[in-house]
Design an enzyme around this catalytic site. Structure first.
Site, PDB file in Angstrom:
ATOM      1  N   SER A 219       0.725  -1.221   0.055  1.00 23.43           N
ATOM      2  CA  SER A 219      -0.108   0.006   0.087  1.00 23.43           C
ATOM      3  C   SER A 219       0.807   1.079  -0.034  1.00 23.43           C
ATOM      4  O   SER A 219       0.410   2.264  -0.416  1.00 23.43           O
ATOM      5  CB  SER A 219      -0.836  -0.077   1.169  1.00 23.43           C
ATOM      6  OG  SER A 219      -0.459   0.327   2.529  1.00 23.43           O
TER       7      SER A 219
ATOM      8  N   LYS B 163       1.195   4.705   7.450  1.00 20.75           N
ATOM      9  CA  LYS B 163       0.553   5.414   6.593  1.00 20.75           C
ATOM     10  C   LYS B 163       0.785   6.959   6.679  1.00 20.75           C
ATOM     11  O   LYS B 163       1.436   7.434   7.566  1.00 20.75           O
ATOM     12  CB  LYS B 163      -1.013   5.259   6.928  1.00 20.75           C
ATOM     13  CG  LYS B 163      -1.560   3.890   6.435  1.00 20.75           C
ATOM     14  CD  LYS B 163      -1.680   3.604   5.173  1.00 20.75           C
ATOM     15  CE  LYS B 163      -2.102   2.171   4.932  1.00 20.75           C
ATOM     16  NZ  LYS B 163      -1.187   1.202   5.048  1.00 20.75           N
TER      17      LYS B 163
END
Length: 173
Positions: free
Chosen positions: A90, A127
């Site tokens: 990701s 993230k």
């Protein structure tokens, strides 16, 4: 280069002034340059590297140490550091599975910074953190794998969502 080669081959003997300049340049003592003592100014600072942290959906964080990474000793005064091996896609293309990130342990980051975030008490993910008055959004750099996930201020408390640390360096082997 030629001067150093001459010093190393004993074709030239450095002056005290030259030794002093080299000692300052390398942040060591003159005795260290002459081989009379160990370098105490640049002691190694090794941090543990823990098993993979997810770069996709959060997973249960594993506390097992899998390696150690040497980092700049000057970082020691900035707080506690640790390494994490990455898993998932990701955060591609910049971060790839197997990379190690060095993390400074801290409970807050500025909006737009990359952080390790714990979700549900013991799940962790890496993230980009976007902070707003309403809450935080966790953003991947590869939206094909992970869409942005918003957590309201209430969810941050009840789920909970907690920033573990700020990613300060990436290493690829």
């Amino acid at each position: 280069r030629s001067s150093i080669a001459m010093y190393e081959s004993n074709a030239r003997i450095p002056t005290t002034s030259t030794l002093s300049r080299y000692a300052d340049l390398f942040d060591v003592s003159i005795d260290y340059l002459l081989g009379n003592e160990k370098n105490t100014n640049s002691d190694k600072y090794e941090v543990p590297v823990y098993r993979a942290v997810s770069c996709g959906n959060p997973f249960i964080a594993d506390e097992d140490i899998v390696d150690f990474e040497e980092i700049n000793p000057k970082l020691k005064i900035q707080g506690e550091h640790f390494g994490l091996r990455l898993k998932g896609q990701s955060m591609e293309p910049n971060f790839k599975e197997g990379d190690v990130v060095i993390v400074r342990k801290q409970s807050t980051v500025d909006s737009g910074e990359i952080a390790i975030v714990r979700v549900n008490g013991d799940e962790a993910t890496m993230k980009i953190v976007e902070i707003s008055p309403e809450g935080i959004t966790l953003i991947a750099t590869n939206p094909d794998v992970f869409l942005p996930r918003f957590y309201s201020n209430e969810e941050i408390q009840t789920i909970p969502v907690e920033i573990i640390g700020k990613v300060i360096e990436q290493r690829r082997k």
